[in-house]
Enzyme design. Structure first.
Site, PDB file in Angstrom:
ATOM      1  N   LYS A  13      44.227  44.970  28.716  1.00  0.00           N
ATOM      2  CA  LYS A  13      42.808  45.307  28.894  1.00  0.00           C
ATOM      3  C   LYS A  13      42.612  46.812  28.918  1.00  0.00           C
ATOM      4  O   LYS A  13      41.763  47.359  28.231  1.00  0.00           O
ATOM      5  CB  LYS A  13      42.258  44.714  30.206  1.00  0.00           C
ATOM      6  N   ARG A  88      35.909  39.530  38.061  1.00  0.00           N
ATOM      7  CA  ARG A  88      37.158  38.807  38.230  1.00  0.00           C
ATOM      8  C   ARG A  88      36.957  37.521  39.006  1.00  0.00           C
ATOM      9  O   ARG A  88      37.912  36.794  39.237  1.00  0.00           O
ATOM     10  CB  ARG A  88      38.106  39.694  39.034  1.00  0.00           C
ATOM     11  N   ARG A 127      55.963  49.142  32.294  1.00  0.00           N
ATOM     12  CA  ARG A 127      54.729  49.938  32.260  1.00  0.00           C
ATOM     13  C   ARG A 127      54.865  51.230  33.050  1.00  0.00           C
ATOM     14  O   ARG A 127      55.448  51.275  34.131  1.00  0.00           O
ATOM     15  CB  ARG A 127      53.553  49.152  32.832  1.00  0.00           C
ATOM     16  N   ARG A 160      53.190  51.773  38.861  1.00  0.00           N
ATOM     17  CA  ARG A 160      52.195  51.289  39.808  1.00  0.00           C
ATOM     18  C   ARG A 160      52.843  50.487  40.926  1.00  0.00           C
ATOM     19  O   ARG A 160      53.782  49.741  40.697  1.00  0.00           O
ATOM     20  CB  ARG A 160      51.146  50.441  39.088  1.00  0.00           C
ATOM     21  N   ARG A 171      50.142  38.025  41.052  1.00  0.00           N
ATOM     22  CA  ARG A 171      48.925  38.454  40.350  1.00  0.00           C
ATOM     23  C   ARG A 171      48.551  37.465  39.251  1.00  0.00           C
ATOM     24  O   ARG A 171      47.377  37.207  39.017  1.00  0.00           O
ATOM     25  CB  ARG A 171      49.126  39.853  39.763  1.00  0.00           C
TER      26      ARG A 171
HETATM   27  P1  AP5 Z   1      47.728  47.343  30.218  1.00  0.00           P
HETATM   28  O1  AP5 Z   1      46.803  47.802  29.159  1.00  0.00           O
HETATM   29  O2  AP5 Z   1      48.043  48.265  31.331  1.00  0.00           O
HETATM   30  O3  AP5 Z   1      47.243  45.909  30.761  1.00  0.00           O
HETATM   31  P2  AP5 Z   1      46.024  45.510  31.687  1.00  0.00           P
HETATM   32  O4  AP5 Z   1      45.464  44.233  31.118  1.00  0.00           O
HETATM   33  O5  AP5 Z   1      45.096  46.634  31.895  1.00  0.00           O
HETATM   34  O6  AP5 Z   1      46.835  45.140  33.005  1.00  0.00           O
HETATM   35  P3  AP5 Z   1      46.617  45.578  34.506  1.00  0.00           P
HETATM   36  O7  AP5 Z   1      47.899  45.313  35.221  1.00  0.00           O
HETATM   37  O8  AP5 Z   1      46.016  46.917  34.622  1.00  0.00           O
HETATM   38  O9  AP5 Z   1      45.606  44.519  34.914  1.00  0.00           O
HETATM   39  P4  AP5 Z   1      45.302  44.081  36.294  1.00  0.00           P
HETATM   40  O10 AP5 Z   1      44.149  43.238  35.918  1.00  0.00           O
HETATM   41  O11 AP5 Z   1      46.373  43.373  37.035  1.00  0.00           O
HETATM   42  O12 AP5 Z   1      45.109  45.424  37.120  1.00  0.00           O
HETATM   43  P5  AP5 Z   1      43.823  46.234  37.572  1.00  0.00           P
HETATM   44  O13 AP5 Z   1      44.147  47.648  37.562  1.00  0.00           O
HETATM   45  O14 AP5 Z   1      42.631  45.774  36.813  1.00  0.00           O
HETATM   46  O15 AP5 Z   1      49.090  46.866  29.514  1.00  0.00           O
HETATM   47  C1  AP5 Z   1      50.188  46.427  30.295  1.00  0.00           C
HETATM   48  C2  AP5 Z   1      51.513  46.973  29.715  1.00  0.00           C
HETATM   49  O16 AP5 Z   1      51.737  46.385  28.439  1.00  0.00           O
HETATM   50  C3  AP5 Z   1      51.494  48.487  29.469  1.00  0.00           C
HETATM   51  O17 AP5 Z   1      52.784  48.996  29.725  1.00  0.00           O
HETATM   52  C4  AP5 Z   1      51.127  48.628  27.990  1.00  0.00           C
HETATM   53  O18 AP5 Z   1      51.646  49.810  27.406  1.00  0.00           O
HETATM   54  C5  AP5 Z   1      51.776  47.369  27.397  1.00  0.00           C
HETATM   55  N1  AP5 Z   1      51.021  46.823  26.281  1.00  0.00           N
HETATM   56  C6  AP5 Z   1      49.647  46.776  26.150  1.00  0.00           C
HETATM   57  N2  AP5 Z   1      49.312  46.168  24.987  1.00  0.00           N
HETATM   58  C7  AP5 Z   1      50.488  45.809  24.382  1.00  0.00           C
HETATM   59  C8  AP5 Z   1      50.808  45.131  23.167  1.00  0.00           C
HETATM   60  N3  AP5 Z   1      49.837  44.717  22.329  1.00  0.00           N
HETATM   61  N4  AP5 Z   1      52.121  44.926  22.874  1.00  0.00           N
HETATM   62  C9  AP5 Z   1      53.108  45.361  23.704  1.00  0.00           C
HETATM   63  N5  AP5 Z   1      52.875  46.011  24.874  1.00  0.00           N
HETATM   64  C10 AP5 Z   1      51.581  46.228  25.218  1.00  0.00           C
HETATM   65  O19 AP5 Z   1      43.664  45.742  39.062  1.00  0.00           O
HETATM   66  C11 AP5 Z   1      44.628  46.069  40.055  1.00  0.00           C
HETATM   67  C12 AP5 Z   1      44.251  45.448  41.365  1.00  0.00           C
HETATM   68  O20 AP5 Z   1      42.988  45.984  41.833  1.00  0.00           O
HETATM   69  C13 AP5 Z   1      44.032  43.925  41.362  1.00  0.00           C
HETATM   70  O21 AP5 Z   1      45.238  43.222  41.508  1.00  0.00           O
HETATM   71  C14 AP5 Z   1      43.094  43.766  42.552  1.00  0.00           C
HETATM   72  O22 AP5 Z   1      43.802  43.822  43.766  1.00  0.00           O
HETATM   73  C15 AP5 Z   1      42.208  44.988  42.478  1.00  0.00           C
HETATM   74  N6  AP5 Z   1      40.990  44.751  41.680  1.00  0.00           N
HETATM   75  C16 AP5 Z   1      40.641  45.375  40.503  1.00  0.00           C
HETATM   76  N7  AP5 Z   1      39.478  44.905  40.045  1.00  0.00           N
HETATM   77  C17 AP5 Z   1      39.065  43.966  40.951  1.00  0.00           C
HETATM   78  C18 AP5 Z   1      37.935  43.107  41.033  1.00  0.00           C
HETATM   79  N8  AP5 Z   1      36.989  43.098  40.073  1.00  0.00           N
HETATM   80  N9  AP5 Z   1      37.836  42.272  42.102  1.00  0.00           N
HETATM   81  C19 AP5 Z   1      38.775  42.267  43.072  1.00  0.00           C
HETATM   82  N10 AP5 Z   1      39.871  43.036  43.056  1.00  0.00           N
HETATM   83  C20 AP5 Z   1      40.025  43.886  42.006  1.00  0.00           C
HETATM   84 MG    MG Z   2      44.614  47.870  33.561  1.00  0.00          MG
END
Ligand code: AP5
Ligand code: MG
Ligand code: ZN
Length: 215
Positions: A13, A88, A127, A160, A171
Site C-alpha cells: 500500500k 481499517r 523491509r 519498524r 497483524r
Molecule cells: P509496503 O509498501 O511497506 O506495504 P504496506 O502495505 O504499506 O504495509 P504496512 O506494513 O505499512 O501496512 P500496515 O497496514 O501493517 O502498516 P501501517 O503503517 O498502515 O511494502 C512492504 C514491503 O514489501 C516493503 O519492504 C516493500 O519494499 C516490499 N514490496 C512492496 N511491493 C512489492 C512488490 N510488488 N514486490 C516485492 N516486494 C514489494 O499501520 C501500522 C499500525 O498502525 C497498525 O498495525 C495499527 O496498529 C496502526 N494503524 C494504522 N492505521 C490505522 C487505522 N486506520 N486504524 C487503527 N490502527 C491503525
Molecule cells: Mg505502509
C-alpha cells in the site's frame, strides 16, 4: 481524486501510494506514518497509540477517526488525496463516508492490492523504512541505491518495531478479522478495484495507473 488503498499489511500500500501521490500531485495520507511520527515526537496521541502498534493491534477508532478527519480537512487535501491504512474497520469507513457526504464529496476509488499471506512474511522481514518521508525499501526486492539510506531524502533507514516475525502473523490475523470486510463494503459501494500485488512494484503501478486513468 480521492483514493483508498486496501490490502493486507505488507501488500505494498505504502509503496504504491507514494507513487500515486507523486504522479497525481496529491498528498499521501498514511495513518501508520502519522502515528509513528507522533510516537517519535512523544505526543499524547503517540503515547496512547504506541502499545497497540507494537503489538500489531489496531489503534482504537476513537483516536484514529478524529485524527484522519482532521488531516483531510487541511488545505492541501482540497484537490484530493490517497489514503493508506485508513479505513481499517467498518466504523472508520462509515465515519469517513458521513464526513465526506456533509461536504458533498465522496471517495472515487478503493484499490485493493491482493497478496497471499504466504508472501507477506518474507516482505516484512526484509523491509526497511524511512522514518522521515515514509518511503519503504526491501533488502532483496527493492534495495535503496545507497545501503541504509533513503533515495528520496537521504535519511537513515530503520526496521519498524512492528515488523518482528512474531508480530507479523498477529497483524495478518487482525487484518483478516477487522479490515477484510471492507472489501465487500466497497464492492457494494461500486468503487472497488482489485489488483494482483504479487507482480513487481513497477507492474503493480502500471496496473493502478490504468485503473486510475478511467476515473
Ligand atoms: P509496503 O509498501 O511497506 O506495504 P504496506 O502495505 O504499506 O504495509 P504496512 O506494513 O505499512 O501496512 P500496515 O497496514 O501493517 O502498516 P501501517 O503503517 O498502515 O511494502 C512492504 C514491503 O514489501 C516493503 O519492504 C516493500 O519494499 C516490499 N514490496 C512492496 N511491493 C512489492 C512488490 N510488488 N514486490 C516485492 N516486494 C514489494 O499501520 C501500522 C499500525 O498502525 C497498525 O498495525 C495499527 O496498529 C496502526 N494503524 C494504522 N492505521 C490505522 C487505522 N486506520 N486504524 C487503527 N490502527 C491503525
Ligand atoms: Mg505502509
Ligand atoms: Zn526518506
Amino acid at each position: 481524486m480521492k483514493i483508498i488503498m486496501l490490502g493486507a499489511p505488507g501488500a505494498g500500500k505504502g509503496t504504491q501510494a507514494i507513487r500515486i501521490a507523486e504522479r497525481y500531485r496529491i498528498p499521501h495520507v498514511s495513518t501508520g506514518d502519522i502515528f509513528r511520527s507522533n510516537i517519535k515526537g512523544g505526543t499524547e496521541l503517540g503515547k496512547k497509540a504506541k502499545d497497540y502498534i507494537d503489538k500489531g493491534q489496531l489503534v482504537p477508532d476513537e483516536l484514529t477517526i478524529g485524527m484522519l478527519l482532521d488531516r483531510i480537512s487541511q488545505p492541501d487535501c482540497e484537490g484530493g488525496y490517497v489514503l493508506d491504512g485508513f479505513p481499517r474497520t467498518i466504523p472508520q469507513a462509515e465515519s469517513l463516508k458521513e464526513a465526506l457526504e456533509k461536504r458533498g464529496e465522496r471517495i472515487d476509488l478503493a484499490l485493493d492490492i491482493e497478496v497471499p499471506d504466504s508472501h507477506i512474511v518474507r516482505r516484512m522481514g526484509g523491509r526497511r523504512a524511512c522514518p522521515k518521508c515514509g518511503a519503504t525499501y526491501h533488502l532483496e526486492f527493492a534495495p535503496p541505491e545507497k545501503e541504509g539510506l533513503c533515495d528520496r531524502c537521504g535519511s537513515e533507514l530503520i526496521t519498524r518495531s512492528d515488523d518482528k516475525a512474531e508480530t507479523v502473523q498477529g497483524r495478518l490475523d487482525v487484518y483478516h478479522r477487522q479490515t477484510y470486510p471492507l472489501i465487500s463494503y466497497y464492492r457494494e459501494e461500486g468503487i472497488l478495484r482489485e489488483i494482483d500485488g504479487t507482480k513487481t512494484p513497477d507492474e503493480v503501478f502500471s496496473a493502478l495507473e490504468a485503473l486510475l486513468s478511467e476515473v
